[in-house]
Write an enzyme that holds these catalytic residues in place. Structure first.
Site, mmCIF file in Angstrom:
data_model
loop_
_atom_site.group_PDB
_atom_site.id
_atom_site.type_symbol
_atom_site.label_atom_id
_atom_site.label_comp_id
_atom_site.label_asym_id
_atom_site.label_seq_id
_atom_site.Cartn_x
_atom_site.Cartn_y
_atom_site.Cartn_z
ATOM 1 N N ASP A 25 0.827 -1.206 0.000
ATOM 2 C CA ASP A 25 0.000 0.000 0.000
ATOM 3 C C ASP A 25 0.868 1.265 0.000
ATOM 4 O O ASP A 25 1.965 1.266 0.556
ATOM 5 C CB ASP A 25 -0.900 -0.014 1.247
ATOM 6 C CG ASP A 25 -2.085 0.919 1.096
ATOM 7 O OD1 ASP A 25 -2.325 1.434 -0.009
ATOM 8 O OD2 ASP A 25 -2.769 1.143 2.113
ATOM 9 N N ASN A 27 1.324 3.440 -2.931
ATOM 10 C CA ASN A 27 1.862 3.903 -4.224
ATOM 11 C C ASN A 27 1.317 5.272 -4.610
ATOM 12 O O ASN A 27 2.054 6.143 -5.088
ATOM 13 C CB ASN A 27 1.487 2.927 -5.350
ATOM 14 C CG ASN A 27 2.153 1.591 -5.199
ATOM 15 O OD1 ASN A 27 3.153 1.470 -4.512
ATOM 16 N ND2 ASN A 27 1.591 0.574 -5.835
ATOM 17 N N ARG A 29 -0.001 7.698 -2.732
ATOM 18 C CA ARG A 29 0.503 8.801 -1.891
ATOM 19 C C ARG A 29 1.966 9.101 -2.195
ATOM 20 O O ARG A 29 2.395 10.250 -2.198
ATOM 21 C CB ARG A 29 0.334 8.440 -0.401
ATOM 22 C CG ARG A 29 -1.059 8.739 0.125
ATOM 23 C CD ARG A 29 -1.297 8.068 1.442
ATOM 24 N NE ARG A 29 -1.429 6.631 1.292
ATOM 25 C CZ ARG A 29 -1.269 5.751 2.268
ATOM 26 N NH1 ARG A 29 -0.936 6.164 3.471
ATOM 27 N NH2 ARG A 29 -1.439 4.471 2.040
ATOM 28 N N ASN A 73 -10.578 -3.172 -5.967
ATOM 29 C CA ASN A 73 -9.811 -2.159 -6.716
ATOM 30 C C ASN A 73 -10.452 -1.751 -8.050
ATOM 31 O O ASN A 73 -10.094 -0.720 -8.629
ATOM 32 C CB ASN A 73 -8.366 -2.626 -6.970
ATOM 33 C CG ASN A 73 -7.484 -2.575 -5.737
ATOM 34 O OD1 ASN A 73 -6.550 -3.358 -5.596
ATOM 35 N ND2 ASN A 73 -7.758 -1.650 -4.812
HETATM 36 C C1 FPP Z 1 -2.084 0.133 -3.220
HETATM 37 O O1 FPP Z 1 -1.577 1.438 -3.200
HETATM 38 C C2 FPP Z 1 -1.571 -0.556 -4.363
HETATM 39 C C3 FPP Z 1 -2.314 -1.128 -5.353
HETATM 40 C C4 FPP Z 1 -3.779 -1.121 -5.358
HETATM 41 C C5 FPP Z 1 -1.679 -1.749 -6.505
HETATM 42 C C6 FPP Z 1 -0.410 -2.469 -6.161
HETATM 43 C C7 FPP Z 1 0.244 -2.781 -7.412
HETATM 44 C C8 FPP Z 1 1.573 -2.778 -7.607
HETATM 45 C C9 FPP Z 1 2.584 -2.530 -6.572
HETATM 46 C C10 FPP Z 1 2.113 -3.058 -8.918
HETATM 47 C C11 FPP Z 1 1.334 -4.042 -9.647
HETATM 48 C C12 FPP Z 1 2.021 -5.289 -9.843
HETATM 49 C C13 FPP Z 1 1.494 -6.210 -10.648
HETATM 50 C C14 FPP Z 1 2.226 -7.456 -10.875
HETATM 51 C C15 FPP Z 1 0.193 -5.997 -11.319
HETATM 52 P P1 FPP Z 1 -2.607 2.630 -3.279
HETATM 53 O O2 FPP Z 1 -2.859 2.956 -4.700
HETATM 54 O O3 FPP Z 1 -3.859 2.242 -2.532
HETATM 55 O O4 FPP Z 1 -1.835 3.763 -2.564
HETATM 56 P P2 FPP Z 1 -2.472 4.916 -1.664
HETATM 57 O O5 FPP Z 1 -3.005 4.248 -0.438
HETATM 58 O O6 FPP Z 1 -1.320 5.793 -1.387
HETATM 59 O O7 FPP Z 1 -3.543 5.566 -2.478
#
Ligand code: FPP
Length: 238
Positions: A25, A27, A29, A73
């Site tokens: 989690d 990415n 932010r 998601n």
């Molecule tokens: C959560 O961060 C992350 C995700 C929903 C996607 C995770 C995906 C990857 C790391 C790469 C994908 C890899 C493959 C193999 C498909 P967030 O977006 O909820 O972050 P936030 O809480 O900061 O908004």
């Protein structure tokens, strides 16, 4: 087992710690903090995912499970969902080319039936690669723990099972081949499990860190291992 990336001082694993799982989690932010679109955070997060998985295999984890895309998601804006699917597509192409760089098998867990036929085909092929390797990387895609349990119960019902045991449920889960995670790590500061590995988490050690996924490093994995061995796992006993 290859030890290429392992530096002196890396904690040593034993049979008590074979399987680690990550909720990747933070990415979005991470990107926002840099004035960049969320998609950029996923791109950097996916590079980090490869680095961390390589490291975890190098140091001897038998199984690594990552939450790449949840059943929830899909509620995200279309462009963000497409960006993640695009990352997945590129990753599968990369594995087809460079799978020998990794020393693990690949398993994709979740309800894959909603992915495009092209993605499903690539996944089926990638799952045949490195099939002689004992270590496994499970990538959870369109995954939800409740959905996984419904899938397990339906499988058992289709087998005509009525006297269902815990072992029956465990063997029909997507992770049946590698067992339960010993530790579940969540980056990004939230302290919840978000429908990840609900059954398998029964006795997992939970580890939460504020570090955002793109910043999570091999040294942070070492810290998880240190914390794991500092805890007393009693499994309900004394
Ligand atoms: C959560 O961060 C992350 C995700 C929903 C996607 C995770 C995906 C990857 C790391 C790469 C994908 C890899 C493959 C193999 C498909 P967030 O977006 O909820 O972050 P936030 O809480 O900061 O908004």
């Amino acid at each position: 087992m290859p030890q290429s990336n392992v530096t002196p001082g890396t904690p040593v694993l034993d049979e008590n710690f074979k399987h680690i799982a990550f909720i990747m989690d933070g990415n979005g932010r991470w990107a926002k903090k840099r004035g960049m679109p969320r998609e950029y955070g996923h791109k950097v997060g996916s590079s980090n995912f490869k680095k961390i998985c390589l490291y975890c295999c190098d140091i001897g984890f038998q199984a690594v499970t990552v939450y790449a895309f949840s059943t929830e998601n899909w509620k995200r804006p279309k462009h963000e969902v497409s960006a993640i699917m695009n990352i997945l597509d590129n990753y599968l192409d990369e594995l087809k080319r460079d799978y020998k760089k990794y020393h693990n098998r690949f398993r994709f867990i979740g309800d894959l039936s909603v992915l495009t036929p092209a993605l499903q085909e690539k996944i089926a092929y990638v799952e045949t690669l490195n099939s002689d390797q004992p270590q496994v990387l499970n990538i959870a895609l369109n995954y939800g723990g409740r959905g996984e349990l419904v899938h397990a119960f339906r499988t058992l019902a289709a087998e005509g099972k009525t006297d269902i045991t815990e072992d029956d449920i465990s063997r029909t889960l997507y992770t049946s081949a590698c067992g339960d995670p010993d530790m579940i790590v969540r980056t990004g500061g939230d302290i919840r499990i978000s429908n990840f590995l609900l059954w398998q988490a029964a006795y997992a050690e939970l580890y939460f860190t504020d570090t955002l996924w793109p910043d999570f490093s091999p040294a942070d994995v070492d810290e998880c291992i240190r914390v794991f061995y500092s805890r007393r796992r009693r499994f309900g006993g004394l």
